[in-house]
Design an enzyme around this catalytic site. Sequence first.
Site, PDB file in Angstrom:
ATOM      1  N   GLY A  17       0.702  -1.226  -0.061  1.00 28.91           N
ATOM      2  CA  GLY A  17      -0.001   0.038   0.033  1.00 28.91           C
ATOM      3  C   GLY A  17       0.888   1.175   0.088  1.00 28.91           C
ATOM      4  N   PHE A  18       0.228   2.482   0.245  1.00 26.43           N
ATOM      5  CA  PHE A  18       0.807   3.758  -0.113  1.00 26.43           C
ATOM      6  C   PHE A  18       1.574   3.733   0.974  1.00 26.43           C
ATOM      7  CE2 PHE A  18      -0.348   8.008   1.908  1.00 26.43           C
ATOM      8  CZ  PHE A  18       0.848   8.633   1.414  1.00 26.43           C
ATOM      9  N   ASP A  73       0.228  -8.781   1.173  1.00 22.00           N
ATOM     10  CA  ASP A  73      -0.615  -7.794   0.693  1.00 22.00           C
ATOM     11  C   ASP A  73      -1.469  -8.702  -0.278  1.00 22.00           C
ATOM     12  OD1 ASP A  73      -2.144  -5.602  -0.872  1.00 22.00           O
ATOM     13  OD2 ASP A  73      -0.692  -4.349   0.283  1.00 22.00           O
ATOM     14  N   ASP A 111      -4.299 -12.747   1.525  1.00 20.50           N
ATOM     15  CA  ASP A 111      -5.418 -12.044   2.118  1.00 20.50           C
ATOM     16  C   ASP A 111      -5.273 -12.357   3.600  1.00 20.50           C
ATOM     17  OD1 ASP A 111      -7.680 -11.245   3.206  1.00 20.50           O
ATOM     18  OD2 ASP A 111      -8.967 -11.843   1.611  1.00 20.50           O
ATOM     19  N   SER A 147      -5.707  -2.428   5.266  1.00 23.36           N
ATOM     20  CA  SER A 147      -7.011  -2.099   4.997  1.00 23.36           C
ATOM     21  C   SER A 147      -7.423  -1.182   3.932  1.00 23.36           C
ATOM     22  CB  SER A 147      -7.426  -1.474   6.527  1.00 23.36           C
ATOM     23  OG  SER A 147      -8.806  -0.824   6.316  1.00 23.36           O
ATOM     24  N   ALA A 151      -2.078  -0.207  12.931  1.00 22.56           N
ATOM     25  CA  ALA A 151      -2.358   1.018  12.403  1.00 22.56           C
ATOM     26  C   ALA A 151      -3.910   1.509  12.526  1.00 22.56           C
ATOM     27  CB  ALA A 151      -1.927   1.116  10.943  1.00 22.56           C
ATOM     28  N   TYR A 161     -15.553   1.541   8.032  1.00 20.97           N
ATOM     29  CA  TYR A 161     -14.029   1.874   8.267  1.00 20.97           C
ATOM     30  C   TYR A 161     -13.822   2.239   9.845  1.00 20.97           C
ATOM     31  CZ  TYR A 161      -9.374   4.069   7.683  1.00 20.97           C
ATOM     32  OH  TYR A 161      -8.128   4.283   7.663  1.00 20.97           O
ATOM     33  N   LYS A 172     -11.936  -0.275  12.645  1.00 24.08           N
ATOM     34  CA  LYS A 172     -10.514   0.316  13.040  1.00 24.08           C
ATOM     35  C   LYS A 172     -10.951   0.474  14.657  1.00 24.08           C
ATOM     36  CE  LYS A 172      -7.773   1.080  10.000  1.00 24.08           C
ATOM     37  NZ  LYS A 172      -6.514   0.407   9.734  1.00 24.08           N
ATOM     38  N   TYR A 221      -5.554  -8.547  23.351  1.00 21.52           N
ATOM     39  CA  TYR A 221      -4.489  -9.316  23.165  1.00 21.52           C
ATOM     40  C   TYR A 221      -3.224  -8.968  24.127  1.00 21.52           C
ATOM     41  CZ  TYR A 221      -5.746 -13.072  19.512  1.00 21.52           C
ATOM     42  OH  TYR A 221      -6.272 -14.253  19.059  1.00 21.52           O
TER      43      TYR A 221
END
Length: 322
Positions: free
Chosen positions: A16-17, A38, A63, A82, A121, A152, A156, A166
């Site tokens: 990703g970016f 990814d 995945d 994500s 993240a 979203y 998150k 955890y």
Amino acid sequence: MKSMRGKRVAVLGGAGFVGSHLCERLLDDGAAAVIAVDNLITGNEENLRTLNGRPGFSFVKADITEGIPVEGPLDYVFNMASPASPIDYAQLPLETLRVGSIGTENGLKLAEANQAVFLMASTSEVYGDPLVHPQREDYWGNVNPIGPRSVYDEAKRYSEAITAAYGRTKGVQVRIVRIFNTYGPRMRLNDGRVVPAFVGQALKGEDFTVFGDGSQTRSFCYVKDLVDGLVRLMLSDEPDPVNIGNPREMTIRQFAEAVRAAAGGGGAIIEKPLPRDDPKQRQPDITRARTLLGWEPKVPLEEGLRETIAWFREVAGTRPPA
């Protein structure tokens, strides 16, 4: 002092970016192995072009909701996986929820099995349309749990909850970062976020599309600064959420003018209806990041925009945007 030198690191969402920039930084810091994982649903292998062939780097197409096929010991696991733009999670609502829930737990299990430190993240979107300004980590947010952005936001929020659980119940060392608006090279030109939207319009000489009257505010952090914050947090001993973002707040109209100045182009500002639940204000309080990590952004908006626009010009001239 802790460092990444000699460490083995998995970066979930590594194509990703942000994930691809993080992989570069980890290798530059001397990591012995960086494994980018990814499924390329919103990531792009082209983002890894500069990494392919570097000693210690490998890419696994997978995945993470179906398992994470990473072999060998790990010291650190970064979960960057994500969809992250409104267009993406509008088109991929169930995938967004699954990666935030099932994918995050699979990442935590990977960390637990390897006694690795796990960094989640998260996002400033956990604050929703905030009633507190600027946003501090002890603010619990104002989120519509069934609205168009909820897949979203709630994914998150859940990912933070299971990460903390955890840490409490299984002894996994956990870190949680709340990322505010980030920009830089490798953003997708058509991902629907304001930076690539305005840059694309400026480079084509088109009008800037502003939703609402443009008085809503955002704070923009250059990706290099963000990645530095991620690494510092991972190497710290802080289990509670930490905001990473640039506290320089500006209206969307002001940002359009900044893009116009940096790109040397762009037309009039055209208003369109404000999307439902769009946050009116977004500005991080980064007191914890400054105090605990010694971190604050260094790249001025004007400099970051120049580098971003230069990259978009190159992309537009050499290959189609992702």
